[in-house]
Design an enzyme around this catalytic site. Structure first.
Site, PDB file in Angstrom:
ATOM      1  N   THR B  14       0.878  -1.174   0.636  1.00  0.00           N
ATOM      2  CA  THR B  14       0.013   0.393   0.350  1.00  0.00           C
ATOM      3  C   THR B  14       0.708   1.471   0.139  1.00  0.00           C
ATOM      4  O   THR B  14       0.911   2.028  -0.976  1.00  0.00           O
ATOM      5  CB  THR B  14      -0.730   0.542   1.449  1.00  0.00           C
ATOM      6  OG1 THR B  14      -1.255  -1.345   1.675  1.00  0.00           O
ATOM      7  CG2 THR B  14      -2.032   1.359   1.314  1.00  0.00           C
ATOM      8  N   VAL B  15       1.843   1.748   0.759  1.00  0.00           N
ATOM      9  CA  VAL B  15       2.284   2.594   1.035  1.00  0.00           C
ATOM     10  C   VAL B  15       3.353   2.779  -0.145  1.00  0.00           C
ATOM     11  O   VAL B  15       3.371   3.904  -1.241  1.00  0.00           O
ATOM     12  CB  VAL B  15       3.372   2.455   1.893  1.00  0.00           C
ATOM     13  CG1 VAL B  15       4.389   3.559   2.439  1.00  0.00           C
ATOM     14  CG2 VAL B  15       2.519   2.113   3.409  1.00  0.00           C
ATOM     15  N   GLU B 131       9.181   9.505   9.445  1.00  0.00           N
ATOM     16  CA  GLU B 131       8.737   9.914  10.017  1.00  0.00           C
ATOM     17  C   GLU B 131       7.633   9.251   9.711  1.00  0.00           C
ATOM     18  O   GLU B 131       6.555   8.941  10.251  1.00  0.00           O
ATOM     19  CB  GLU B 131       8.526  11.578   9.232  1.00  0.00           C
ATOM     20  CG  GLU B 131       6.713  12.158   9.447  1.00  0.00           C
ATOM     21  CD  GLU B 131       7.850  12.563  10.471  1.00  0.00           C
ATOM     22  OE1 GLU B 131       6.325  12.369  11.546  1.00  0.00           O
ATOM     23  OE2 GLU B 131       7.791  13.512  11.078  1.00  0.00           O
ATOM     24  N   VAL B 134       6.037   6.020  12.012  1.00  0.00           N
ATOM     25  CA  VAL B 134       5.467   6.387  13.611  1.00  0.00           C
ATOM     26  C   VAL B 134       3.801   7.278  13.278  1.00  0.00           C
ATOM     27  O   VAL B 134       3.438   8.614  12.822  1.00  0.00           O
ATOM     28  CB  VAL B 134       6.321   7.264  14.867  1.00  0.00           C
ATOM     29  CG1 VAL B 134       5.329   7.718  15.586  1.00  0.00           C
ATOM     30  CG2 VAL B 134       7.323   6.588  14.885  1.00  0.00           C
ATOM     31  N   GLY B 136       1.699   7.559  11.060  1.00  0.00           N
ATOM     32  CA  GLY B 136       0.608   7.612  10.102  1.00  0.00           C
ATOM     33  C   GLY B 136       1.204   8.974   8.951  1.00  0.00           C
ATOM     34  O   GLY B 136       2.579   9.484   9.356  1.00  0.00           O
ATOM     35  N   GLY B 189      -7.907  -6.669   6.886  1.00  0.00           N
ATOM     36  CA  GLY B 189      -7.106  -6.415   6.090  1.00  0.00           C
ATOM     37  C   GLY B 189      -5.891  -5.356   6.939  1.00  0.00           C
ATOM     38  O   GLY B 189      -5.143  -4.647   6.392  1.00  0.00           O
ATOM     39  N   ASP B 203       3.345  -3.407  18.053  1.00  0.00           N
ATOM     40  CA  ASP B 203       3.720  -2.501  17.116  1.00  0.00           C
ATOM     41  C   ASP B 203       3.847  -0.790  17.712  1.00  0.00           C
ATOM     42  O   ASP B 203       4.477   0.247  17.381  1.00  0.00           O
ATOM     43  CB  ASP B 203       2.234  -2.315  15.444  1.00  0.00           C
ATOM     44  CG  ASP B 203       1.993  -1.291  15.004  1.00  0.00           C
ATOM     45  OD1 ASP B 203       3.141  -1.688  14.282  1.00  0.00           O
ATOM     46  OD2 ASP B 203       1.135  -0.420  15.104  1.00  0.00           O
ATOM     47  N   LYS B 207       6.410   2.403  18.187  1.00  0.00           N
ATOM     48  CA  LYS B 207       7.097   3.572  18.056  1.00  0.00           C
ATOM     49  C   LYS B 207       7.048   4.549  19.195  1.00  0.00           C
ATOM     50  O   LYS B 207       7.451   5.297  18.956  1.00  0.00           O
ATOM     51  CB  LYS B 207       5.211   3.648  17.193  1.00  0.00           C
ATOM     52  CG  LYS B 207       4.961   2.898  16.341  1.00  0.00           C
ATOM     53  CD  LYS B 207       3.193   3.507  15.809  1.00  0.00           C
ATOM     54  CE  LYS B 207       3.531   2.340  14.473  1.00  0.00           C
ATOM     55  NZ  LYS B 207       1.395   2.158  14.017  1.00  0.00           N
TER      56      LYS B 207
END
Lengths: 428, 428
Positions: B14-15, B131, B134, B136, B189, B203, B207
């Protein structure tokens, strides 16, 4: 380690003193974070001998900020005097001409002369940084110009004048009127020397015009900000808004539309339980919307010694680390002169009118609104006092243009005693 | 104009796809803002032929990310594969060794190997920017490491895992239990391949450990984060919290105390009408407190293609503009190894226990709590179902140490069927 970064600081008001304190107290931290010693070469302020609670004996002194700005042993000129002309403008210009970088908290100067200064800085190969000019300690310039640089920004909104927000929230909390709280704010030193800068929305408008330029790549156009102050907000408006679940905030909105750049700073009704509605006192909030990032909300203290000095230091640290980019995020020559646009997006409005005790007065108002295409969602008329009856109403969604036409027509009749108060209802 | 900035992008999830889209669609904007063309040299991903909705034909291809990271025609290696070891670690290491700057969204890698990578980057004179790792799209690393660089940071807090927040807010909204909503999140998802990374708080803990390092100048210490997931939160907890005016959020808190660095990530009760309590779904919020700036609150989308790609592009633009500073804001060798500290600040706690239907069971619990110095503010016992009675109680302020002692003693008795659930009540 690199050479020290040598500052010349002009202005020793609250912010200037805050900056000196941080540089003295956090010297090791600043060196650790920037890889350089941050030192103060010299200072300029109105009075040399006033006790400000900080030891200035290690620094040079200049009576004239222009002389300070030009000193060979100054790398960065830090302008914290304020004022849109006079010494601030003269000294920043001199600093750029002498090849110095500039850090300033001066929104008025940048709002009125931003384009000229950006061009001058670019020609001199220097930077002007101004995080402290907008929303105090909130790193909003940084977010907009750097963090969100990959976005096409679609809208910027904000509550950016703590004094107005203080007066409005205190009106609601204490039940006192605007005048009493204006006086209270004045006694507390919250108002600018010219209070109209605050309560007239000018200061917040200056800030909005800078954010617009950064967001949309346009030349700063403060004159294009549709400005309205909070002076006509009555306790009745605040209470009626609260009854409906809203609070009144001096809200700035800037967005690029197909017709041009819309910039407005005016008191609006926002939902009481929304982030904007919940803002208390001097807290500022800025909302940024970008095509990739969606909506980002930033909140923090909008003024005060610590927060504003924090912003100044952020800029100084960036310069110490060697970060350089154009004043408004892109070369001055590429900033466009966008046409000005009024909001075409329909919104509901809150209206307050003072009706004379005449037969058919209310019918006349209703018919004028109806003819202009403004339909009424709800209305409440109160008892006449001294032959005047307040009428409060909320319209269905209407365009500003239609509403303005109706209000102008209403004002021309003999059934109201003064121009209606009209506040946009934003459901952000 | 300077040389183009040439990227090698590894990972087309996705990213990665979002980053490619922005670079394609906003090319002019990026050039305007950075003074350079931002180009993609080559890409590496698992499958070359999968249709991802973007045209990749103009770019080179490497099956091996390490080969991509080393290419002579790549200036910046953009790692968007994820994973705390394996190809991500190998390729970033290779990129630094080959003199490339690195941009990554990989919180796990940095949380586990941050100190090593910071030292390596420093030795190579290269930067690592993260960046996107952490919160988004929220420019929180930038705020902490740059905008607030003049502050001694006193505390960082945040809701930084959208999946957990989604599950918790949906439990409240739909009245469904944890398991059902875990399955729903999975179908959508929203969960990592190893769901424990999300619901176990790992997760979010990764962060938090990165923010701690930036905030306090300490070596990243993920193992020092007191971790607790949301797996044991029952609908009953959410409802009972709501009755008392609270909502349950997976909240991270990091602060430097006289005894050492406190880092915890755990479900907490926060006031429902507070900014943290109002967070819905995948929205993240980070609160930063500094000695000068006071409190800054940042809110935005914590995940998703657009927001995360926006963060990656912010880093790329900074590098294009020439901004360089150490990975954790100060030289790797100056980062301290802070002792770990448990929170000594007393707080009220919410407790839920499953009591067996035995005479004196409740008395036993009450007496153990009392002996440990934990006093009860309010308590509610429900009917026995299958010989088990839920008991919900709220304590007065107590230290974590006292509470843990009491809970350990309670667990050892035969009156509870499982370890009590204990959630701190934060009044932020």
């Amino acid at each position: 380690m690199s050479q020290p970064l040598r500052l010349g600081i002009a202005g020793l008001g609250t912010v200037g003193v805050g900056v000196v304190k941080i540089i003295q107290q956090q010297a090791d931290l600043l060196t650790m974070r920037t890889g350089r010693t941050v030192t103060i070469t010299a200072i300029s302020a109105r009075s040399r001998n006033k006790d400000r609670g900080v030891d200035l004996s290690a620094y040079g002194w200049e009576d004239d900020p222009v002389a300070l700005a030009k000193r060979d042993d100054v790398d960065v000129y830090v302008e914290l005097m304020g004022g849109s002309n006079g010494p601030a403008k003269a000294s920043i210009t001199a600093a750029l001409d002498a090849g110095k970088d500039v850090v300033t908290a001066n929104k008025a100067l940048l709002a009125l002369h931003g384009q000229m200064l950006a061009e001058k800085a670019e020609a001199a190969g220097r930077v002007i940084r101004y995080e402290a000019a907008v929303a105090g300690g909130i790193p909003v310039i940084k977010a907009l110009a750097e963090g969100l640089a990959g976005n096409r920004i679609t809208r910027v909104m904000g509550v950016m004048n703590g004094t107005c927000n203080y007066i409005l929230t205190r009106m609601e909390a204490t039940g006192q009127g605007y005048e009493a709280l204006f006086d209270e704010a004045n006694k507390l030193g919250y108002l600018e020397a010219d209070p109209n800068l605050d309560v007239g929305g000018i200061d917040a408008g200056h800030k909005l015009s800078l954010l617009s330029s950064l967001a949309f790549g346009t030349q700063v156009d403060f004159d294009g900000v549709e400005l309205e102050g909070i002076q006509r907000i009555a306790l009745q408006d605040i209470r009626h808004a609260a009854d409906m679940g809203y609070r009144i905030k001096l809200l700035g909105v800037a967005q690029m539309t197909g017709r041009g750049l819309e910039q407005r700073m005016s008191p609006c009704l926002v939902p009481a339980d929304s982030p904007l509605g919940q803002l208390e006192g001097g807290t500022n909030m800025v909302v940024i919307e970008g095509d990739s990032v969606g909506q980002i909300v930033l909140r923090g203290a909008g003024a005060g010694e610590g927060p504003t000095a924090s912003a100044v230091l952020g800029d100084i640290c960036d310069i110490a680390r060697g970060y350089r980019y154009p004043v408004f995020g892109q070369p001055a020559g590429t900033l466009t002169a966008a046409p000005r646009a009024q909001s075409a997006l329909p919104a509901p409005y809150y209206l307050r009118m003072s009706l004379r005790d005449k037969p058919g007065a209310l019918a006349k108002i209703a018919s004028i609104l109806g003819e202009a295409g403004v339909s009424i969602h709800r209305m409440r008329q109160y008892d006449h006092v001294d032959d005047i009856a307040p009428v409060l109403l909320v319209t269905h969604k209407t365009t500003k243009a239609d509403l303005d036409a109706a209000l102008a027509a209403i004002e021309k009749t003999d059934v109201v005693t003064e121009a209606p108060v009209a506040l946009r209802i934003e459901t952000v």
